[in-house]
Design a protein around this motif. Structure first.
Motif, PDB file in Angstrom:
ATOM      1  N   PRO A 212     -11.659  54.092 148.865  1.00 55.95           N
ATOM      2  CA  PRO A 212     -11.530  53.529 147.525  1.00 55.95           C
ATOM      3  C   PRO A 212     -12.503  54.183 146.549  1.00 55.95           C
ATOM      4  CG  PRO A 212     -12.713  52.024 148.961  1.00 55.95           C
ATOM      5  CD  PRO A 212     -12.237  53.164 149.811  1.00 55.95           C
ATOM      6  N   ARG A 213     -12.066  54.284 145.300  1.00 54.74           N
ATOM      7  CA  ARG A 213     -12.927  54.820 144.251  1.00 54.74           C
ATOM      8  C   ARG A 213     -13.812  53.684 143.769  1.00 54.74           C
ATOM      9  NH1 ARG A 213      -7.992  57.119 143.523  1.00 54.74           N
ATOM     10  NH2 ARG A 213      -7.310  55.544 142.083  1.00 54.74           N
ATOM     11  N   LEU A 214     -15.108  53.904 143.739  1.00 53.59           N
ATOM     12  CA  LEU A 214     -16.047  52.861 143.370  1.00 53.59           C
ATOM     13  C   LEU A 214     -16.124  52.621 141.871  1.00 53.59           C
ATOM     14  CD1 LEU A 214     -19.015  53.761 145.742  1.00 53.59           C
ATOM     15  CD2 LEU A 214     -17.325  51.960 146.018  1.00 53.59           C
ATOM     16  N   PHE A 215     -16.064  53.658 141.071  1.00 53.07           N
ATOM     17  CA  PHE A 215     -16.378  53.523 139.666  1.00 53.07           C
ATOM     18  C   PHE A 215     -15.257  53.906 138.729  1.00 53.07           C
ATOM     19  CE2 PHE A 215     -20.428  54.182 141.790  1.00 53.07           C
ATOM     20  CZ  PHE A 215     -21.119  53.078 141.333  1.00 53.07           C
ATOM     21  N   SER A 216     -14.105  54.262 139.229  1.00 52.18           N
ATOM     22  CA  SER A 216     -13.092  54.744 138.301  1.00 52.18           C
ATOM     23  C   SER A 216     -11.700  54.380 138.769  1.00 52.18           C
ATOM     24  CB  SER A 216     -13.208  56.251 138.143  1.00 52.18           C
ATOM     25  OG  SER A 216     -12.879  56.894 139.347  1.00 52.18           O
ATOM     26  N   ARG A 217     -10.784  54.636 137.885  1.00 50.03           N
ATOM     27  CA  ARG A 217      -9.376  54.484 138.191  1.00 50.03           C
ATOM     28  C   ARG A 217      -8.695  55.768 137.787  1.00 50.03           C
ATOM     29  NH1 ARG A 217      -7.180  49.934 134.297  1.00 50.03           N
ATOM     30  NH2 ARG A 217      -5.514  51.371 133.813  1.00 50.03           N
ATOM     31  N   ARG A 218      -7.515  55.974 138.275  1.00 57.13           N
ATOM     32  CA  ARG A 218      -6.799  57.217 138.024  1.00 57.13           C
ATOM     33  C   ARG A 218      -6.392  57.345 136.553  1.00 57.13           C
ATOM     34  NH1 ARG A 218      -4.409  61.451 140.036  1.00 57.13           N
ATOM     35  NH2 ARG A 218      -2.223  61.906 139.628  1.00 57.13           N
ATOM     36  N   ARG A 219      -5.835  56.300 135.992  1.00 51.27           N
ATOM     37  CA  ARG A 219      -5.409  56.320 134.595  1.00 51.27           C
ATOM     38  C   ARG A 219      -6.492  55.709 133.718  1.00 51.27           C
ATOM     39  NH1 ARG A 219      -0.520  53.081 133.687  1.00 51.27           N
ATOM     40  NH2 ARG A 219      -0.624  54.102 131.682  1.00 51.27           N
TER      41      ARG A 219
ATOM     42  N   LEU B  46      -6.523  66.490 140.512  1.00 51.10           N
ATOM     43  CA  LEU B  46      -6.572  65.985 141.887  1.00 51.10           C
ATOM     44  C   LEU B  46      -8.008  65.888 142.373  1.00 51.10           C
ATOM     45  CD1 LEU B  46      -4.995  65.122 144.414  1.00 51.10           C
ATOM     46  CD2 LEU B  46      -4.944  67.526 145.082  1.00 51.10           C
ATOM     47  N   ARG B  47      -8.812  66.915 142.084  1.00 51.80           N
ATOM     48  CA  ARG B  47     -10.213  66.916 142.507  1.00 51.80           C
ATOM     49  C   ARG B  47     -10.968  65.738 141.894  1.00 51.80           C
ATOM     50  NH1 ARG B  47     -13.293  71.790 140.541  1.00 51.80           N
ATOM     51  NH2 ARG B  47     -11.419  72.783 141.306  1.00 51.80           N
ATOM     52  N   GLN B  48     -10.651  65.413 140.635  1.00 54.09           N
ATOM     53  CA  GLN B  48     -11.340  64.307 139.961  1.00 54.09           C
ATOM     54  C   GLN B  48     -10.636  62.973 140.164  1.00 54.09           C
ATOM     55  OE1 GLN B  48     -12.589  65.007 135.913  1.00 54.09           O
ATOM     56  NE2 GLN B  48     -12.712  67.205 136.277  1.00 54.09           N
ATOM     57  N   GLN B  49      -9.491  63.005 140.831  1.00 53.49           N
ATOM     58  CA  GLN B  49      -8.690  61.810 141.102  1.00 53.49           C
ATOM     59  C   GLN B  49      -8.281  61.099 139.813  1.00 53.49           C
ATOM     60  OE1 GLN B  49     -11.120  59.615 143.897  1.00 53.49           O
ATOM     61  NE2 GLN B  49     -10.286  60.744 145.616  1.00 53.49           N
TER      62      GLN B  49
ATOM     63  N   PRO C  35     -16.634  62.102 131.782  1.00 57.33           N
ATOM     64  CA  PRO C  35     -17.074  60.787 132.267  1.00 57.33           C
ATOM     65  C   PRO C  35     -16.651  60.526 133.711  1.00 57.33           C
ATOM     66  CG  PRO C  35     -16.246  60.594 130.033  1.00 57.33           C
ATOM     67  CD  PRO C  35     -15.951  62.002 130.489  1.00 57.33           C
ATOM     68  N   THR C  36     -15.470  60.988 134.093  1.00 54.76           N
ATOM     69  CA  THR C  36     -15.008  60.797 135.477  1.00 54.76           C
ATOM     70  C   THR C  36     -15.905  61.558 136.447  1.00 54.76           C
ATOM     71  OG1 THR C  36     -12.735  60.445 134.757  1.00 54.76           O
ATOM     72  CG2 THR C  36     -13.075  61.094 137.055  1.00 54.76           C
ATOM     73  N   GLU C  37     -16.223  62.805 136.120  1.00 54.31           N
ATOM     74  CA  GLU C  37     -17.119  63.580 136.992  1.00 54.31           C
ATOM     75  C   GLU C  37     -18.485  62.905 137.087  1.00 54.31           C
ATOM     76  OE1 GLU C  37     -15.776  68.198 136.524  1.00 54.31           O
ATOM     77  OE2 GLU C  37     -16.699  67.241 134.773  1.00 54.31           O
ATOM     78  N   ARG C  38     -18.981  62.411 135.982  1.00 53.99           N
ATOM     79  CA  ARG C  38     -20.283  61.726 135.979  1.00 53.99           C
ATOM     80  C   ARG C  38     -20.246  60.499 136.896  1.00 53.99           C
ATOM     81  NH1 ARG C  38     -24.640  62.287 132.881  1.00 53.99           N
ATOM     82  NH2 ARG C  38     -26.051  60.549 132.651  1.00 53.99           N
ATOM     83  N   LYS C  39     -19.172  59.721 136.811  1.00 54.28           N
ATOM     84  CA  LYS C  39     -19.038  58.547 137.684  1.00 54.28           C
ATOM     85  C   LYS C  39     -18.963  58.955 139.148  1.00 54.28           C
ATOM     86  CE  LYS C  39     -16.843  55.664 134.212  1.00 54.28           C
ATOM     87  NZ  LYS C  39     -15.597  55.067 133.749  1.00 54.28           N
ATOM     88  N   GLN C  40     -18.269  60.067 139.422  1.00 50.58           N
ATOM     89  CA  GLN C  40     -18.175  60.537 140.807  1.00 50.58           C
ATOM     90  C   GLN C  40     -19.544  60.977 141.325  1.00 50.58           C
ATOM     91  OE1 GLN C  40     -15.140  63.532 140.427  1.00 50.58           O
ATOM     92  NE2 GLN C  40     -13.488  62.087 140.869  1.00 50.58           N
ATOM     93  N   ILE C  41     -20.329  61.620 140.471  1.00 49.30           N
ATOM     94  CA  ILE C  41     -21.670  62.043 140.882  1.00 49.30           C
ATOM     95  C   ILE C  41     -22.537  60.820 141.151  1.00 49.30           C
ATOM     96  CG2 ILE C  41     -23.774  63.191 140.088  1.00 49.30           C
ATOM     97  CD1 ILE C  41     -21.915  65.155 138.562  1.00 49.30           C
TER      98      ILE C  41
END
Length: 131
Positions: A8-15, A44-47, A67-73
């Motif tokens: 599961p993605r902790l901090f984001s959603r796809r859309r 795809l890499r950033q989901q 912002p998505t990359e930042r959340k992933q980091i």
């Protein structure tokens, strides 16, 4: 990080989140098959979806990451923190055993190497964040 992407993605959603009143403006972008492949791989890499990737990328030109990359980091930093906590528990147990017996534990050097790798991983993640 690759082994955690299926979870599961902790901090984001796809859309992107819905916007009150909706989004009235539409922009069409035509791309070549090669560009479509690059966009698909990045999304795809950033989901995220390709439209979200394009909007975030364009609106964050001043930042080094979307912002998505930042959340992933940040999510990766949380995973590294949990891992480091587990490793530190092992180091404490080995130190206690070494102090009690006076013999160096056989896994101590491997564990300390794991600590070094984790510290380097943290440094790399912090370097990826724009300050």
């Amino acid at each position: 990080m690759a082994d955690d992407e299926a979870g599961p993605r902790l901090f984001s959603r796809r859309r992107r989140a819905n916007y009150d009143g909706g989004r009235q403006h539409v922009h069409k972008v035509r791309v070549s098959p090669e560009e479509e492949g690059q966009l698909a791989r990045l999304a795809l890499r950033q989901q995220v979806t390709i439209p979200r990737l394009l909007v975030e990328s364009a609106l964050s030109l001043d930042a080094r990451e979307t912002p998505t990359e930042r959340k992933q980091i940040i999510a990766e930093l949380f995973r590294v923190h949990r891992y480091l906590a587990a490793v530190s528990n092992n180091v404490n147990q080995m130190a206690k055993a070494t102090n009690a017996t006076g013999e160096l534990q056989e896994d101590l050097l491997q564990t300390l190497a794991a600590v070094r790798r984790t510290a380097e991983r943290i440094d790399d993640l912090i370097d990826r964040l724009s300050l």
